[in-house]
Design a protein around this motif. Sequence first.
Motif, PDB file in Angstrom:
ATOM      1  N   GLY B 243       0.833  -1.203   0.000  1.00  0.00           N
ATOM      2  CA  GLY B 243       0.000   0.000   0.000  1.00  0.00           C
ATOM      3  C   GLY B 243       0.868   1.253   0.000  1.00  0.00           C
ATOM      4  O   GLY B 243       0.583   2.223  -0.707  1.00  0.00           O
ATOM      5  N   VAL B 244       1.949   1.204   0.769  1.00  0.00           N
ATOM      6  CA  VAL B 244       2.855   2.358   0.838  1.00  0.00           C
ATOM      7  C   VAL B 244       3.456   2.620  -0.541  1.00  0.00           C
ATOM      8  O   VAL B 244       3.514   3.765  -1.012  1.00  0.00           O
ATOM      9  CB  VAL B 244       3.966   2.093   1.876  1.00  0.00           C
ATOM     10  N   ARG B 246       2.226   1.740  -3.416  1.00  0.00           N
ATOM     11  CA  ARG B 246       1.190   2.168  -4.354  1.00  0.00           C
ATOM     12  C   ARG B 246       0.869   3.658  -4.142  1.00  0.00           C
ATOM     13  O   ARG B 246       0.790   4.417  -5.095  1.00  0.00           O
ATOM     14  CB  ARG B 246      -0.074   1.304  -4.159  1.00  0.00           C
ATOM     15  N   GLU B 247       0.742   4.033  -2.881  1.00  0.00           N
ATOM     16  CA  GLU B 247       0.443   5.445  -2.599  1.00  0.00           C
ATOM     17  C   GLU B 247       1.550   6.357  -3.111  1.00  0.00           C
ATOM     18  O   GLU B 247       1.284   7.422  -3.691  1.00  0.00           O
ATOM     19  CB  GLU B 247       0.262   5.658  -1.096  1.00  0.00           C
ATOM     20  N   GLU B 250       1.239   6.622  -6.863  1.00  0.00           N
ATOM     21  CA  GLU B 250       0.109   7.479  -7.244  1.00  0.00           C
ATOM     22  C   GLU B 250       0.461   8.946  -7.025  1.00  0.00           C
ATOM     23  O   GLU B 250       0.186   9.806  -7.866  1.00  0.00           O
ATOM     24  CB  GLU B 250      -1.128   7.103  -6.436  1.00  0.00           C
ATOM     25  N   SER B 251       1.085   9.187  -5.874  1.00  0.00           N
ATOM     26  CA  SER B 251       1.439  10.558  -5.544  1.00  0.00           C
ATOM     27  C   SER B 251       2.401  11.134  -6.589  1.00  0.00           C
ATOM     28  O   SER B 251       2.271  12.278  -7.016  1.00  0.00           O
ATOM     29  CB  SER B 251       2.043  10.585  -4.146  1.00  0.00           C
ATOM     30  N   THR B 278       8.561  11.589  -1.158  1.00  0.00           N
ATOM     31  CA  THR B 278       7.583  10.517  -1.391  1.00  0.00           C
ATOM     32  C   THR B 278       8.279   9.160  -1.436  1.00  0.00           C
ATOM     33  O   THR B 278       7.805   8.186  -0.841  1.00  0.00           O
ATOM     34  CB  THR B 278       6.851  10.772  -2.722  1.00  0.00           C
ATOM     35  N   CYS B 282       8.953   5.046   1.258  1.00  0.00           N
ATOM     36  CA  CYS B 282       9.023   3.614   0.952  1.00  0.00           C
ATOM     37  C   CYS B 282      10.201   2.930   1.639  1.00  0.00           C
ATOM     38  O   CYS B 282      10.229   1.716   1.765  1.00  0.00           O
ATOM     39  CB  CYS B 282       9.155   3.402  -0.556  1.00  0.00           C
TER      40      CYS B 282
END
Lengths: 164, 585
Positions: B243-244, B246-247, B250-251, B278, B282
């Motif tokens: 999820g991290v 993916r976020e 996306e960001s 960003t 990760c």
Amino acid sequence: MIRKKICMLGAFAVGKTSLVERFVKSLFNARYQTSLGVKVDKKSLAIDGRLLELILWDLAGEDEFVSLRLPYLRGAAGLLLVVDGTRPETLDTALALRDKAISEIGEVPSILLINKADLAEGWRIDPPDIDRLVARGWTILETSAKTGRGVEEAFLALGKEMLQ
Amino acid sequence: MSAGKPATEADAGADDLSVLRRLLLRPEQRRIAELGERLENPRLRARDVSRVLPEALRLSARDRADLGDALTPTVETIIHASVRRDSRRFADALFPVIGPAIRKAITEALRQMLQNLSEVLEHSLSRRGLAWRFEAWRSGRPFAEVVLLHSLEFRVEQVFLIHRESGVLLQHLSAGNVACEDAGLVSAMLTAIQDFVRDSFAMADDQTLDSIQMGDLTVWVEQGPEAVIAGAIRGNAPPELRGVFREALESIHQQQAEALRDFSGDPAAFETDAVQHTLQQCLQARYHERPRRISPLLVMLLLGLLAAGGYWAYTGLREQRAFESYLQALNQAPGIIVTRAGAAAGGYRVQGLRDPLAADPLSLLDGEGPLDPQRLDLHFAPYQALAPSFVLTRARRLLRPPETVNLALADGVLRLSGQAPARWTGEARRLALALPGVEAVDSSGLRDPGRDELRALRAALSEQVIRFHVDTTRGEADAPTLQRLARDLQRLQGLAREQGQAARVVLVGHSDATGTPARNLRLSRLRAEWLREQLLGQGVDPALLTLRAAGSSEPVSTGTGPAAQAKNRSVTLEIHLTSQQDADR
């Protein structure tokens, strides 16, 4: 700094890998090419005061048994086509490969290298064939895997074309 | 119209036009001439450019990334030239920054080292740590690395932001002290592998290779429309890490939509703080934080030890108490003196003095008590106690009193009472004074029954008259009388001996006054001899008896009547008692 992907194509055993190995930074073993069908190297250049980092995808040579893996061409900003000067049929293969590549990724700068120039007396490619290609706008360079002649120039020429 | 006229007309027209132009456009012409001068004259042009150059550089630096690239060779050349010409000036210029830079580098290196060191220390001495040390020795890897690998749950070691189509690296971050291969090549090869798998297994373009795993290293690939994030993860990454990734992806697509779409090889657009930040999200890591659970076995062991310790302390205390009361008992016991006592290896040691007559020290120990006699080491030196009971006991042992004698001790005076032979009494008086604790002997309470009897018997025997008929040498006494006489004599002899005396009995023969003295003497001797024979026959000691013929010279009765004469025809007994010593002599 600009990073570009370029692909090196040619018939089987035209000596692509040995042609460039002295001029590039290699991280991966040549075995990758036989297993994956590609080996990635890096070549850094300075063109007009700008740093250009070429990520060179050295694709396995094509013959009647091994066909080009087209996905490897995606995103390439330039092509190096390698021909064995002593085997005229490799010129046809190179041209066919280029056509295949262009149809996959669109028009990109390409440079044709006629390798094994040190065996110039054994050349069997008709000079008129070459002249015809030059007339059609091809950039053609003679190179030697043995002496390294023409390789650096080939990278520079391709780099310049890509940056235009 | 002639051929020349029109020309003349034309000339005239041109002149008019130029006049008109001059009239209408003079200010503009002058302006153009001025501008021309400014463009042609290098000095003026330089002045103009110098006015706008700073602003132009500012704008270019802000909007275009290639200014830096363009300037780099020039600046490099300038620096080279400057260093060659006067390296000292350059050194002076660098001086203020080089110190802090070096300090920062050293601080960072020290910080890393301390972090590794503290990890190493934390794990150095535990059981697990020793196992890891063994592993490090076996595998030839540094211990710190083994510790890190084991205590690591997962760590994202590298993150690649990759242009999806070309595989060109856009940005790369790595966790501290992770060795990285050339990220540009790795990102290209990762893309090649993706392509290879997709091509080899005839997968659709939107299907991707999500994960590549080898040993404890996993490469997670998260695909976006224009870019790909690949993370190299050591250990077991939790699913939420996806999820991290993916976020983040996306960001970045949102932030850099344009740059991604128009990407043509220049990664500068992705070197912004926002993208870095960003991607930094990760680079996660998690280390094992094992709850320090205490194993039940250990708890049981501890409880067991505690119970054993408690029991040991309790029994120790009980034993100590018992020992103290035992010491008290020893000290109270007559004839025992404790001079030193205390705990010793394996038990207790007691030293002191003990009268041999005193109670056995071990008998004073409560057999049922907690103190084990085996743990007692008793050393008593013998001595004589002067307690009255011991003095009396010793007196009894020494004096061997008859059962009829009572001994008592008061204020150093030994009182003898009851009945005892005088001979014992004399001996006892002598001996008793030699006893420690006896200063005087009082034997006034002691009676001697033997002496009384002897006296009575002597008196009785002295009165005894054994009669004879006229002119006979054979006594009238019957056998029982003679037996009784013999018994009395033996008794006399015994009593005398008890009194320390020697008895001698003289049988005195008598005759009446009739007859001749010679005959009377002879008669009296025969009568005494007769009696002796009779007595010897009854078992009387011959040594006791002696004879004496008195004839008629010692008449028993001085009367002249027949009764008196009859008394004189007899044998009487003379009892002589002498002290034993005189008798022996």
